[in-house]
Scaffold this motif. Structure first.
Motif, PDB file in Angstrom:
ATOM      1  N   THR A 221     -66.227 -15.024 122.151  1.00  0.00           N
ATOM      2  CA  THR A 221     -67.297 -14.051 122.388  1.00  0.00           C
ATOM      3  C   THR A 221     -67.701 -13.412 121.060  1.00  0.00           C
ATOM      4  O   THR A 221     -67.103 -13.678 120.020  1.00  0.00           O
ATOM      5  CB  THR A 221     -66.841 -12.971 123.374  1.00  0.00           C
ATOM      6  OG1 THR A 221     -65.673 -12.313 122.848  1.00  0.00           O
ATOM      7  CG2 THR A 221     -66.502 -13.586 124.731  1.00  0.00           C
ATOM      8  N   GLY A 223     -67.342 -10.392 119.947  1.00  0.00           N
ATOM      9  CA  GLY A 223     -66.346  -9.512 119.344  1.00  0.00           C
ATOM     10  C   GLY A 223     -66.911  -8.138 119.015  1.00  0.00           C
ATOM     11  O   GLY A 223     -67.981  -7.755 119.482  1.00  0.00           O
ATOM     12  N   HIS A 224     -66.184  -7.385 118.183  1.00  0.00           N
ATOM     13  CA  HIS A 224     -66.516  -5.981 117.926  1.00  0.00           C
ATOM     14  C   HIS A 224     -67.889  -5.828 117.274  1.00  0.00           C
ATOM     15  O   HIS A 224     -68.216  -6.520 116.321  1.00  0.00           O
ATOM     16  CB  HIS A 224     -65.456  -5.345 117.030  1.00  0.00           C
ATOM     17  CG  HIS A 224     -65.776  -3.915 116.667  1.00  0.00           C
ATOM     18  ND1 HIS A 224     -65.750  -2.897 117.598  1.00  0.00           N
ATOM     19  CD2 HIS A 224     -66.130  -3.348 115.478  1.00  0.00           C
ATOM     20  CE1 HIS A 224     -66.067  -1.766 117.009  1.00  0.00           C
ATOM     21  NE2 HIS A 224     -66.304  -2.020 115.714  1.00  0.00           N
ATOM     22  N   VAL A 225     -68.682  -4.888 117.830  1.00  0.00           N
ATOM     23  CA  VAL A 225     -69.989  -4.529 117.271  1.00  0.00           C
ATOM     24  C   VAL A 225     -70.041  -3.006 117.187  1.00  0.00           C
ATOM     25  O   VAL A 225     -69.937  -2.320 118.212  1.00  0.00           O
ATOM     26  CB  VAL A 225     -71.150  -5.045 118.144  1.00  0.00           C
ATOM     27  CG1 VAL A 225     -72.487  -4.637 117.526  1.00  0.00           C
ATOM     28  CG2 VAL A 225     -71.072  -6.558 118.295  1.00  0.00           C
ATOM     29  N   ALA A 226     -70.202  -2.474 115.970  1.00  0.00           N
ATOM     30  CA  ALA A 226     -70.281  -1.021 115.791  1.00  0.00           C
ATOM     31  C   ALA A 226     -71.611  -0.507 116.321  1.00  0.00           C
ATOM     32  O   ALA A 226     -72.606  -1.224 116.363  1.00  0.00           O
ATOM     33  CB  ALA A 226     -70.129  -0.664 114.310  1.00  0.00           C
ATOM     34  N   THR A 335     -73.287  -1.259 122.836  1.00  0.00           N
ATOM     35  CA  THR A 335     -72.634  -2.213 121.937  1.00  0.00           C
ATOM     36  C   THR A 335     -71.337  -2.762 122.536  1.00  0.00           C
ATOM     37  O   THR A 335     -70.966  -3.912 122.265  1.00  0.00           O
ATOM     38  CB  THR A 335     -72.337  -1.559 120.574  1.00  0.00           C
ATOM     39  OG1 THR A 335     -71.612  -0.339 120.789  1.00  0.00           O
ATOM     40  CG2 THR A 335     -73.608  -1.279 119.812  1.00  0.00           C
ATOM     41  N   HIS A 336     -70.662  -1.981 123.342  1.00  0.00           N
ATOM     42  CA  HIS A 336     -69.401  -2.444 123.921  1.00  0.00           C
ATOM     43  C   HIS A 336     -69.607  -3.614 124.889  1.00  0.00           C
ATOM     44  O   HIS A 336     -68.913  -4.642 124.772  1.00  0.00           O
ATOM     45  CB  HIS A 336     -68.672  -1.307 124.620  1.00  0.00           C
ATOM     46  CG  HIS A 336     -67.381  -1.723 125.256  1.00  0.00           C
ATOM     47  ND1 HIS A 336     -66.282  -2.149 124.529  1.00  0.00           N
ATOM     48  CD2 HIS A 336     -67.023  -1.817 126.574  1.00  0.00           C
ATOM     49  CE1 HIS A 336     -65.317  -2.475 125.348  1.00  0.00           C
ATOM     50  NE2 HIS A 336     -65.732  -2.275 126.601  1.00  0.00           N
ATOM     51  N   GLU A 339     -70.203  -7.042 123.245  1.00  0.00           N
ATOM     52  CA  GLU A 339     -69.068  -7.729 122.633  1.00  0.00           C
ATOM     53  C   GLU A 339     -68.525  -8.845 123.526  1.00  0.00           C
ATOM     54  O   GLU A 339     -67.879  -9.779 123.036  1.00  0.00           O
ATOM     55  CB  GLU A 339     -67.957  -6.718 122.325  1.00  0.00           C
ATOM     56  CG  GLU A 339     -68.366  -5.661 121.299  1.00  0.00           C
ATOM     57  CD  GLU A 339     -67.330  -4.557 121.168  1.00  0.00           C
ATOM     58  OE1 GLU A 339     -66.309  -4.632 121.877  1.00  0.00           O
ATOM     59  OE2 GLU A 339     -67.545  -3.629 120.373  1.00  0.00           O
TER      60      GLU A 339
END
Length: 559
Positions: A221, A223-226, A335-336, A339
């Protein structure tokens, strides 16, 4: 009667808004992927589709061009700036943002000097080939994500080789999800083209990923996105850094001008709309100012994302503004969930759009009508795939110019000959042994005279004189296609005039425009030829030739 079109306007705006939502669902994950090429934090990819989109929508002219992160410019500046500062460091990020501002300045200079004319050198044929090449290139680059394999090569052909070599190691789950995505999108495009199928696929795949914990089953996937809004301000770089960045910015600007002009021209022609390339340069400058001040990287007109917008139903920049509004909401609140988006779903969406960029119908039509131009289009496509997008654009311009120059170098030449029974002159392809009437040749050279074709002009005319059935006493040049003579061609023409005069042959110019007469005066052709042998109409030139031949055979009328 004037009120009838009004009810369609709200529906058109609503369609653009829906298209903007669908565009955002596809392109937001894609610009996150471009940050890997740019070696920038993932959130900066979202920044490229926030203020820059609004800036271009405000100042640009194209109703379709999507200005955002682009792989070509990202590859250019990341490779160069990576040698000046460690990738990902604060200094690197400042240099990247300053590059965007320098690009904006250079684009503004290009607007002042009206360099948008570069788009005029891109013929429709090579534009079709260019877009097809971009489509094939994008399809290839998406395959490894669609199969769940990793590749290290950057060249699309090498990527294709690596991907095919690793097919036995492909993930069945990833490949199945990719195939399902492509199938749903292509079916939706055929049966319900105005529905936001891309948006539905993204939302559904995120829900599926969260519900079944797809990463646990080997499905990568995002993954982390600020999240959060960008910080505004000038990048903190030195004057020496700015000077070092100028060549990098210049390289990006050349690609931006050519690629954006090519893309906006393609979709403008598709919808029969006029595009002001110089106004687009202003919009691109504004977009890069917004990018540089908001801490992100250089933006460009993207053929892939523009194709996505058009495929989603976008017909105005309302869709792009909607895209920017969705990006704002994502930055603040979403954003969560983003991810959890599977990379293979994103790749499948982009793959489907890329297929739509390959216009097989137009390529078949080009092949049927002009096989030579078809191979020019295919050559352009092959260079885009095998070498790169920017090289493909430069080749497209070069091939378009080459084809034009070739026609000017080898133009059609004709001899005007008297039609039986009518006395009217008709044009026949020039070949040895033709004459208009005994003693006279009326010759037409269908191009301007310049250094490359002046020798051919002289040789063709002398060959007609040497092989005429009767001794030639007069040659009339129908100069209607000739509007310009350069210095080299003028010197060759003066030599030809002297050579004909030595052989007792009079050269007369007919249908001489004011532009051609000005060149003839400036290059001293008029005194060499004699002002009495230059006429603005063909019939007066023929009358002068009639007088030379004493009226023995020249009772003809010009066509």
């Amino acid at each position: 009667m004037s009120a009838q079109p009004q009810p369609t306007a709200p529906r058109r705006k609503w369609t653009d808004i829906v298209a903007g939502l669908s565009l955002a669902s596809v392109n937001i994950p894609q610009v996150l992927g471009y940050t890997r090429i740019a070696a920038m934090p993932a959130v900066t990819g979202l920044y490229t589709v926030l203020l820059p989109l609004v800036a271009f929508a405000t100042f640009g002219s194209s109703r379709h061009l999507v200005v955002a992160a682009d792989s070509a410019t990202a590859a250019i500046f990341s490779s160069a700036i990576g040698k000046m500062a460690p990738q990902g460091s604060p200094h690197y990020m400042a240099l990247v943002s300053m590059t965007a501002l320098l690009c904006a300045v250079l684009l503004l200079v290009a607007r002042v000097f009206r360099l948008g004319f570069l788009a005029d050198f891109l013929s429709r044929t090579v534009l079709t080939g260019f877009l097809a090449g971009v489509g094939v290139q994008v399809c290839i680059t998406m395959l490894h994500d669609m199969l769940g394999v990793s590749v290290s090569a950057h060249n699309p052909l090498l990527q294709a080789y690596d991907t095919l070599r690793q097919i036995p190691q492909a993930s069945l789950v990833v490949a199945g999800l990719s195939a399902f995505t492509v199938g749903v999108l292509m079916t939706g495009q055929r049966l319900a083209p105005h529905l936001p199928a891309g948006l539905c696929v993204v939302i559904g795949s995120i829900a599926l990923s969260m519900g079944l914990n797809l990463p646990h089953h080997g499905v990568p996937t995002l993954g982390h996105v600020a999240g959060g809004l960008p910080h505004f301000g000038l990048p903190g770089v030195s004057w020496n850094d700015c000077l070092a960045l100028l060549p990098v910015a210049a390289s990006c600007v050349f690609v931006i001008i050519a690629q954006s002009a090519a893309t906006s021209r393609v979709f403008g022609e598709r919808f029969h709309e006029t595009v002001d390339e110089n106004r687009d340069l202003l919009g691109l400058s504004a977009a890069n100012i917004a990018a540089g001040l908001s801490g992100t990287f250089t933006v460009n007109g993207s053929p892939t994302q523009t194709a996505m917008a058009v495929r989603s139903g976008a017909r105005s920049q309302i869709a792009q503004v909607t895209f920017a509004c969705v990006t704002l909401m994502v930055l603040l609140f979403l954003t969560h969930p983003l991810e959890a988006l599977p990379r293979c779903v994103l790749a499948g969406i982009v793959f489907t759009v890329a297929i739509g960029m390959i216009d097989l119908k137009s390529l078949r039509a080009i092949r049927q009508e002009s096989p030579g131009e078809f191979w020019l289009a295919m050559t352009t496509a092959a260079v885009v795939v095998g070498v790169g997008v920017e090289e493909g654009i430069f080749l497209a311009i070069s091939l378009s110019l080459f084809r034009h120059v070739r026609h000017s170098y080898e133009p059609h030449t004709v001899v005007l000959q008297q039609a039986a029974g009518t006395g009217i002159l008709e044009a026949l392809p020039a070949k040895n042994g033709l004459e208009t009437v005994p003693g006279l040749i009326v010759f037409r050279f269908c191009a301007d005279l310049f250094y490359a074709n002046s020798t051919r002009f002289r040789q063709d005319l002398l060959a007609l004189v040497d092989h005429a059935p009767h001794p030639v006493r007069c040659v009339v040049l129908d100069a209607s296609p000739v509007t310009d003579i350069d210095y080299s061609a003028a010197a060759d023409l003066r030599d030809l005039i002297a050579q004909l005069q030595q052989r007792g042959i009079t050269l007369i110019f007919g249908r001489v425009s004011v532009y051609l007469r000005s060149d003839m005066d400036r290059h001293h052709i008029t005194p060499a030829l004699g002002a009495g042998n230059i006429y603005p109409e063909l019939h007066t030139a023929l009358k002068a030739a009639h007088d030379i031949l004493d009226g023995s055979a020249l009772s003809v009328r010009p066509s």
